[in-house]
Design an enzyme around this catalytic site. Structure first.
Site, short mmCIF file in Angstrom:
data_model
loop_
_atom_site.label_atom_id
_atom_site.label_comp_id
_atom_site.label_asym_id
_atom_site.label_seq_id
_atom_site.Cartn_x
_atom_site.Cartn_y
_atom_site.Cartn_z
N ASN A 9 0.72 -1.24 0.13
CA ASN A 9 0.09 -0.19 -0.04
C ASN A 9 1.10 1.27 -0.05
O ASN A 9 1.68 1.53 0.82
CB ASN A 9 -0.87 -0.05 1.25
CG ASN A 9 -1.78 1.12 1.40
OD1 ASN A 9 -1.47 2.32 1.30
ND2 ASN A 9 -2.80 0.76 1.88
N HIS A 12 0.99 6.29 1.71
CA HIS A 12 1.68 7.36 2.65
C HIS A 12 2.82 8.00 1.80
O HIS A 12 3.62 8.83 2.47
CB HIS A 12 2.14 6.68 4.06
CG HIS A 12 0.71 6.22 4.87
ND1 HIS A 12 -0.15 7.32 5.15
CD2 HIS A 12 0.21 5.25 5.13
CE1 HIS A 12 -1.24 6.89 5.57
NE2 HIS A 12 -0.87 5.43 5.69
N HIS A 45 -5.51 3.81 -1.53
CA HIS A 45 -6.81 4.28 -0.96
C HIS A 45 -7.33 5.55 -1.56
O HIS A 45 -6.50 6.52 -1.18
CB HIS A 45 -6.73 3.97 0.48
CG HIS A 45 -8.09 4.36 1.20
ND1 HIS A 45 -8.21 3.94 2.58
CD2 HIS A 45 -9.29 4.44 0.84
CE1 HIS A 45 -9.62 4.27 2.97
NE2 HIS A 45 -10.26 4.69 1.76
N ARG A 47 -9.24 8.07 -0.74
CA ARG A 47 -10.28 8.54 0.34
C ARG A 47 -11.15 9.74 -0.32
O ARG A 47 -10.78 10.34 -1.04
CB ARG A 47 -9.58 9.08 1.49
CG ARG A 47 -9.14 8.06 2.49
CD ARG A 47 -8.53 8.47 3.68
NE ARG A 47 -8.29 7.58 4.74
CZ ARG A 47 -9.30 7.27 5.79
NH1 ARG A 47 -10.45 8.11 5.89
NH2 ARG A 47 -9.09 6.19 6.39
N ARG A 51 -6.85 12.91 1.33
CA ARG A 51 -5.80 13.34 1.78
C ARG A 51 -4.43 12.66 1.60
O ARG A 51 -3.39 13.32 1.76
CB ARG A 51 -6.20 13.00 3.42
CG ARG A 51 -6.11 11.54 3.72
CD ARG A 51 -6.08 11.24 5.25
NE ARG A 51 -7.48 11.71 5.67
CZ ARG A 51 -8.01 10.84 6.76
NH1 ARG A 51 -7.30 10.32 7.62
NH2 ARG A 51 -9.43 11.03 7.16
N GLU A 72 -8.61 0.65 -2.90
CA GLU A 72 -9.68 0.80 -1.68
C GLU A 72 -10.37 2.03 -1.77
O GLU A 72 -9.88 2.86 -2.14
CB GLU A 72 -8.61 0.90 -0.60
CG GLU A 72 -8.04 -0.24 0.09
CD GLU A 72 -7.43 0.02 1.56
OE1 GLU A 72 -7.69 0.86 2.27
OE2 GLU A 72 -6.33 -0.55 1.54
N THR A 103 -8.26 3.70 8.60
CA THR A 103 -9.55 2.87 8.60
C THR A 103 -9.83 2.08 10.14
O THR A 103 -8.73 1.31 10.23
CB THR A 103 -9.47 1.99 7.54
OG1 THR A 103 -9.02 2.68 6.44
CG2 THR A 103 -10.64 1.27 7.41
N GLU A 153 -11.14 -9.31 3.37
CA GLU A 153 -9.73 -8.78 4.02
C GLU A 153 -10.20 -8.73 5.42
O GLU A 153 -10.94 -7.95 5.71
CB GLU A 153 -9.29 -7.61 3.27
CG GLU A 153 -7.85 -7.25 3.85
CD GLU A 153 -7.09 -6.09 3.36
OE1 GLU A 153 -7.02 -6.01 1.95
OE2 GLU A 153 -6.39 -5.46 3.85
N HIS A 196 -3.68 -4.42 7.95
CA HIS A 196 -3.78 -3.34 8.71
C HIS A 196 -2.89 -3.36 9.94
O HIS A 196 -2.97 -4.09 10.70
CB HIS A 196 -5.29 -3.00 9.04
CG HIS A 196 -5.19 -1.51 9.62
ND1 HIS A 196 -4.78 -0.88 10.33
CD2 HIS A 196 -6.00 -0.56 8.76
CE1 HIS A 196 -4.95 0.34 10.59
NE2 HIS A 196 -5.82 0.65 9.63
#
Ligand code: PXP
Length: 249
Positions: A9, A12, A45, A47, A51, A72, A103, A153, A196
């Site tokens: 992922n 970030h 993801h 969002r 962000r 996502e 999340t 998931e 996660h």
């Protein structure tokens, strides 16, 4: 026991880029490096508040990467339109709250059954593999099965959080929930992923659960990349997962 895929992922990387509002560091470059180093897929993801990942990032990723893209998203009409336009390999439906930092929990697959149903159906009809991000509970799994989701998931966050705080009893309890939920996916005919909060140690441990075929990992990898580089971090994660899988055989 089958192979265990690593989905990296890259959200970030975009978080760091957005801190300055420019174009660097580029999440697509990170995705290409992660794939070169052994990632089996890339997760991002989009969002609702944008962000980290932006719409253009999703398009750039889809165009640039040779491995599956896992998109996502929250189950909303605007996101569905974007997903149907971009056509990623997979969509992972997640709950979203504006005020959360990440999340926090799994989807409400029981109470939200009727509102989720058209999203699972429409994405599936478009040939996109739908996964539901759920709590590791048997009730949530049955609800996911009744929605005819091909993949779930399992939210590993509660377990990872307990490990981080060294709450041993809590961690053992949470791991047992993950183990039981993963075992149940086999009888329901659902493919099982988890993610996660995972780091090298927790990924090594959870890799021993034979029904899990994919781990999605982000924050830890991007953080470690600061110290040893992204390629090296992905390689170390791959090795940790293979070690955990191998030890369980
Ligand atoms: N899987 C899902 C469904 C997520 O929402 C996230 C966080 O965006 C992850 C995996 C990755 O979690 P982490 O960044 O803590 O590794």
């Amino acid at each position: 026991m089958g192979a265990l895929r690593l989905g990296v992922n890259i959200d970030h990387v975009a978080t760091i880029r957005n801190a300055r509002g420019g174009a660097l560091p580029d999440p697509t470059r990170a995705a290409l490096i992660a794939i070169e180093a052994g990632a089996d897929g890339i997760t991002a993801h989009l969002r609702e508040d944008r962000r980290h990942i932006h719409d253009d990032d999703m398009r750039a990723l889809k165009a640039a990467i040779s491995k599956p893209l896992n998109f996502e998203m929250a189950a909303t009409e605007p996101m569905l339109d974007i997903a149907l336009d971009i056509r990623p390999h997979a969509c992972c439906l997640v709950p979203e709250k504006r005020t959360e930092r990440t999340t926090e929990g799994g989807l409400d697959v029981i109470g939200g059954h009727n509102s989720l149903k058209p999203f699972v159906a429409e994405l599936g009809a478009a040939g996109i593999r739908v996964s539901l991000f759920i709590e590791p509970s048997l009730e949530a799994l049955e609800a996911a099965a009744s929605l005819r989701a091909p993949v779930v998931e399992l939210h590993a966050g509660a377990w990872c959080h307990a490990l981080e705080r060294q709450e041993h009893e809590r961690a053992a309890h949470e791991f047992e929930r993950l183990r039981a939920a993963a075992a149940k996916t086999a009888s329901l005919g659902i493919e099982c992923h988890a993610g996660h909060g995972l780091d090298y140690d927790s990924a090594r441990t959870i890799a021993a659960l034979p029904q899990i075929v994919e781990l999605n990992i982000g924050h830890f990898l991007v953080g470690e990349a600061i110290f040893v580089g992204l390629a090296e971090t992905v390689k170390r994660m791959r090795a940790a997962m293979d070690e955990g899988r191998g030890a369980a055989r």
